[in-house]
Scaffold this active site. Structure first.
Site, PDB file in Angstrom:
ATOM      1  N   ARG A   1       0.851  -1.178   0.000  1.00  0.00           N
ATOM      2  CA  ARG A   1       0.000   0.000   0.000  1.00  0.00           C
ATOM      3  C   ARG A   1       0.897   1.241   0.000  1.00  0.00           C
ATOM      4  O   ARG A   1       2.055   1.175   0.425  1.00  0.00           O
ATOM      5  CB  ARG A   1      -0.899  -0.002   1.235  1.00  0.00           C
ATOM      6  CG  ARG A   1      -1.922  -1.117   1.250  1.00  0.00           C
ATOM      7  CD  ARG A   1      -2.593  -1.190   2.611  1.00  0.00           C
ATOM      8  NE  ARG A   1      -3.138   0.095   3.016  1.00  0.00           N
ATOM      9  CZ  ARG A   1      -3.348   0.463   4.282  1.00  0.00           C
ATOM     10  NH1 ARG A   1      -3.026  -0.342   5.279  1.00  0.00           N
ATOM     11  NH2 ARG A   1      -3.856   1.646   4.557  1.00  0.00           N
TER      12      ARG A   1
ATOM     13  N   LYS B   1      -2.481  -8.229  11.221  1.00  0.00           N
ATOM     14  CA  LYS B   1      -3.849  -8.081  11.729  1.00  0.00           C
ATOM     15  C   LYS B   1      -4.823  -7.663  10.629  1.00  0.00           C
ATOM     16  O   LYS B   1      -6.034  -7.742  10.823  1.00  0.00           O
ATOM     17  CB  LYS B   1      -3.891  -7.092  12.889  1.00  0.00           C
ATOM     18  CG  LYS B   1      -3.557  -5.667  12.550  1.00  0.00           C
ATOM     19  CD  LYS B   1      -3.658  -4.784  13.791  1.00  0.00           C
ATOM     20  CE  LYS B   1      -3.367  -3.324  13.463  1.00  0.00           C
ATOM     21  NZ  LYS B   1      -3.523  -2.467  14.659  1.00  0.00           N
ATOM     22  N   ASP B   2      -4.321  -7.222   9.459  1.00  0.00           N
ATOM     23  CA  ASP B   2      -5.196  -6.872   8.339  1.00  0.00           C
ATOM     24  C   ASP B   2      -5.586  -8.079   7.499  1.00  0.00           C
ATOM     25  O   ASP B   2      -6.495  -7.978   6.662  1.00  0.00           O
ATOM     26  CB  ASP B   2      -4.517  -5.837   7.427  1.00  0.00           C
ATOM     27  CG  ASP B   2      -4.447  -4.454   8.060  1.00  0.00           C
ATOM     28  OD1 ASP B   2      -5.202  -4.203   9.023  1.00  0.00           O
ATOM     29  OD2 ASP B   2      -3.634  -3.637   7.604  1.00  0.00           O
TER      30      ASP B   2
ATOM     31  N   THR C   1     -10.964   6.260  18.355  1.00  0.00           N
ATOM     32  CA  THR C   1     -10.671   4.908  17.877  1.00  0.00           C
ATOM     33  C   THR C   1     -11.866   4.424  17.075  1.00  0.00           C
ATOM     34  O   THR C   1     -13.013   4.708  17.425  1.00  0.00           O
ATOM     35  CB  THR C   1     -10.372   3.920  19.006  1.00  0.00           C
ATOM     36  OG1 THR C   1     -10.117   2.623  18.431  1.00  0.00           O
ATOM     37  CG2 THR C   1     -11.525   3.781  19.986  1.00  0.00           C
TER      38      THR C   1
ATOM     39  N   ARG D   1     -13.171  -3.262  19.604  1.00  0.00           N
ATOM     40  CA  ARG D   1     -12.445  -3.873  20.729  1.00  0.00           C
ATOM     41  C   ARG D   1     -11.853  -2.797  21.624  1.00  0.00           C
ATOM     42  O   ARG D   1     -12.053  -2.818  22.850  1.00  0.00           O
ATOM     43  CB  ARG D   1     -11.317  -4.774  20.189  1.00  0.00           C
ATOM     44  CG  ARG D   1     -10.357  -5.264  21.270  1.00  0.00           C
ATOM     45  CD  ARG D   1      -9.158  -5.994  20.677  1.00  0.00           C
ATOM     46  NE  ARG D   1      -8.328  -5.168  19.818  1.00  0.00           N
ATOM     47  CZ  ARG D   1      -7.377  -4.339  20.257  1.00  0.00           C
ATOM     48  NH1 ARG D   1      -7.147  -4.209  21.558  1.00  0.00           N
ATOM     49  NH2 ARG D   1      -6.654  -3.641  19.403  1.00  0.00           N
ATOM     50  N   ARG D   2     -11.118  -1.853  21.027  1.00  0.00           N
ATOM     51  CA  ARG D   2     -10.490  -0.803  21.831  1.00  0.00           C
ATOM     52  C   ARG D   2     -11.539   0.063  22.534  1.00  0.00           C
ATOM     53  O   ARG D   2     -11.339   0.479  23.685  1.00  0.00           O
ATOM     54  CB  ARG D   2      -9.583   0.062  20.950  1.00  0.00           C
ATOM     55  CG  ARG D   2      -8.300  -0.653  20.522  1.00  0.00           C
ATOM     56  CD  ARG D   2      -7.535   0.159  19.493  1.00  0.00           C
ATOM     57  NE  ARG D   2      -6.249  -0.460  19.164  1.00  0.00           N
ATOM     58  CZ  ARG D   2      -5.603  -0.257  18.025  1.00  0.00           C
ATOM     59  NH1 ARG D   2      -6.120   0.548  17.103  1.00  0.00           N
ATOM     60  NH2 ARG D   2      -4.433  -0.847  17.809  1.00  0.00           N
TER      61      ARG D   2
ATOM     62  N   ARG E   1     -10.179   7.550  11.746  1.00  0.00           N
ATOM     63  CA  ARG E   1      -9.591   6.871  10.597  1.00  0.00           C
ATOM     64  C   ARG E   1      -8.355   7.622  10.158  1.00  0.00           C
ATOM     65  O   ARG E   1      -8.073   8.713  10.622  1.00  0.00           O
ATOM     66  CB  ARG E   1     -10.598   6.804   9.438  1.00  0.00           C
ATOM     67  CG  ARG E   1     -11.769   5.856   9.626  1.00  0.00           C
ATOM     68  CD  ARG E   1     -11.382   4.391   9.505  1.00  0.00           C
ATOM     69  NE  ARG E   1     -10.564   4.134   8.330  1.00  0.00           N
ATOM     70  CZ  ARG E   1     -11.017   4.005   7.095  1.00  0.00           C
ATOM     71  NH1 ARG E   1     -12.300   4.122   6.846  1.00  0.00           N
ATOM     72  NH2 ARG E   1     -10.199   3.752   6.094  1.00  0.00           N
ATOM     73  N   GLY E   2      -7.614   7.063   9.229  1.00  0.00           N
ATOM     74  CA  GLY E   2      -6.441   7.732   8.689  1.00  0.00           C
ATOM     75  C   GLY E   2      -5.167   7.020   9.053  1.00  0.00           C
ATOM     76  O   GLY E   2      -5.148   6.091   9.857  1.00  0.00           O
TER      77      GLY E   2
ATOM     78  N   THR F   1      -1.616  11.009  10.585  1.00  0.00           N
ATOM     79  CA  THR F   1      -2.884  11.746  10.661  1.00  0.00           C
ATOM     80  C   THR F   1      -3.517  11.580  12.035  1.00  0.00           C
ATOM     81  O   THR F   1      -4.015  12.544  12.630  1.00  0.00           O
ATOM     82  CB  THR F   1      -3.851  11.256   9.578  1.00  0.00           C
ATOM     83  OG1 THR F   1      -3.287  11.520   8.287  1.00  0.00           O
ATOM     84  CG2 THR F   1      -5.197  11.945   9.692  1.00  0.00           C
ATOM     85  N   ARG F   2      -3.489  10.367  12.555  1.00  0.00           N
ATOM     86  CA  ARG F   2      -4.091  10.113  13.865  1.00  0.00           C
ATOM     87  C   ARG F   2      -3.343  10.861  14.968  1.00  0.00           C
ATOM     88  O   ARG F   2      -3.960  11.462  15.854  1.00  0.00           O
ATOM     89  CB  ARG F   2      -4.104   8.613  14.145  1.00  0.00           C
ATOM     90  CG  ARG F   2      -4.965   7.840  13.168  1.00  0.00           C
ATOM     91  CD  ARG F   2      -5.010   6.363  13.519  1.00  0.00           C
ATOM     92  NE  ARG F   2      -5.637   5.599  12.449  1.00  0.00           N
ATOM     93  CZ  ARG F   2      -6.202   4.407  12.600  1.00  0.00           C
ATOM     94  NH1 ARG F   2      -6.216   3.839  13.792  1.00  0.00           N
ATOM     95  NH2 ARG F   2      -6.745   3.788  11.588  1.00  0.00           N
TER      96      ARG F   2
ATOM     97  N   CYS G   1     -13.707  -8.487  11.251  1.00  0.00           N
ATOM     98  CA  CYS G   1     -13.077  -7.241  11.688  1.00  0.00           C
ATOM     99  C   CYS G   1     -13.984  -6.448  12.619  1.00  0.00           C
ATOM    100  O   CYS G   1     -13.520  -5.544  13.320  1.00  0.00           O
ATOM    101  CB  CYS G   1     -12.699  -6.390  10.481  1.00  0.00           C
ATOM    102  SG  CYS G   1     -14.121  -5.714   9.592  1.00  0.00           S
TER     103      CYS G   1
END
Length: 317
Positions: A10, A82-83, A126, A130-131, A148-149, A153-154, A244
């Site tokens: 990516r 994890k993706d 978030t 889960r979080r 998101r991002g 960005t986060r 997910c």
């Protein structure tokens, strides 16, 4: 003729940094090898605001990479483990799992505050169910907002005051070299069991390339411990039918001659939770098949204790 490998990635800064890790490992191990990193923008990269759960889940971050593998325009794809879905289509395989980074979640704030110390109404960013539920379990007064991002960005949204805090994986922050310029606290793994595969990098290839020169080169990068741990976690998720959107964390730890596996599952509203764990002695030669059996065993134990009913459905598919 030297081996040439086209690595699909990516285009995000973190994804490219992870692809570069694989490139550097290969060029260090094998003299004369030629590596090209091919940037491929995925469906997930094109969606900046919608919830992943509403548009197809984390699989959107790998769809175009797998299409490129199938078309043989790339030879391998690098993913955050994890993706990856817990079960891959038969034509693909995980060729190697790299040595694992720290699996912890971290709380990033302007001043290094702890989660219990955040005041009522504090805006916590978030998009992980889960979080969100793990955080509310510790501090019910939080206002949870979607986030998101990419990593930069986060982090910027804490710095500019959009959020009072965010929860993010430590691994990505470290791989981008940002750990020293943000204030964070590492969240206790007993309360914040991470997502399955968190902290691990997976190299995906076509299944039919297992025995060729590419397959042998990538196999040389495989970290046995990380491979064993993630095999257990992914088998657990597969046996549970987790997607997910399932608010579930699972973490396997291999130490000396023991595998410890722990999981935490919530109902969608967070009103109910279920935890489970097991320890299993290990043979001298670690075998992913044994790890997978451990994951299936813990899933079976939790299903027998009502895990499916917890989410109000027969399974999590």
């Amino acid at each position: 003729m030297p081996l040439k490998i086209r690595i699909g990635s990516r285009p995000s800064k973190l994804a490219l940094a992870q692809a570069a890790i694989v490139r550097d490992l290969l060029t260090t191990k094998f003299s004369g090898i030629e590596i090209e990193i091919v940037e491929i923008r995925t469906s997930g990269d094109k969606i900046s605001s919608a919830s992943l759960a509403d548009v197809g889940g984390k699989g959107l971050f790998i769809k175009e990479l797998e299409q490129a593998l199938a078309a043989r325009t790339i030879d391998a794809a690098v993913h955050s483990m994890k993706d990856l879905p817990a079960i891959l289509p038969e034509q693909f395989r995980v060729a190697a799992v790299l040595e694992r980074e720290n699996t912890a979640d971290i709380l990033v704030t302007p001043d290094g505050s702890t989660l219990p110390a955040l005041p009522a109404g504090a805006r916590l960013g978030t998009s992980s169910s889960r979080r969100r539920l793990q955080a509310l379990r510790i501090n019910r007064g939080l206002t949870i907002l979607p986030l998101r991002g990419n990593v930069d960005t986060r982090l910027a949204r804490v710095a500019d005051g959009t959020f009072d805090a965010i929860i993010i994986a430590l691994a990505g922050v470290k791989r981008l070299g940002r750990a020293s310029d943000v204030k964070f606290v590492e969240l206790d793994a007993r309360d914040f069991i991470p997502a399955g595969g968190q902290g691990a990098l997976a190299i995906e290839t076509l299944a039919d390339r297992k025995g060729d020169e590419l397959g042998r080169a990538l196999a040389a990068l495989n970290d046995v411990r990380a491979s064993y741990e993630t095999a257990a976690e992914r088998a657990f998720l597969a046996a549970m039918g987790a997607s997910c959107t399932t608010p579930v964390g699972v973490r396997a730890v291999v130490e000396r001659d023991q595998l410890a596996l722990a999981a935490m599952l919530f109902s969608p509203d967070g009103a109910r939770e279920l935890s489970g764990s097991l320890e299993q002695p290990l043979a001298r030669d670690l075998a992913p098949s044994i790890a997978r059996e451990a994951g299936k065993l813990l899933a079976g134990q939790m299903l027998a204790r009502g895990a499916a009913a917890l989410l109000g459905k027969e399974n999590f598919a």
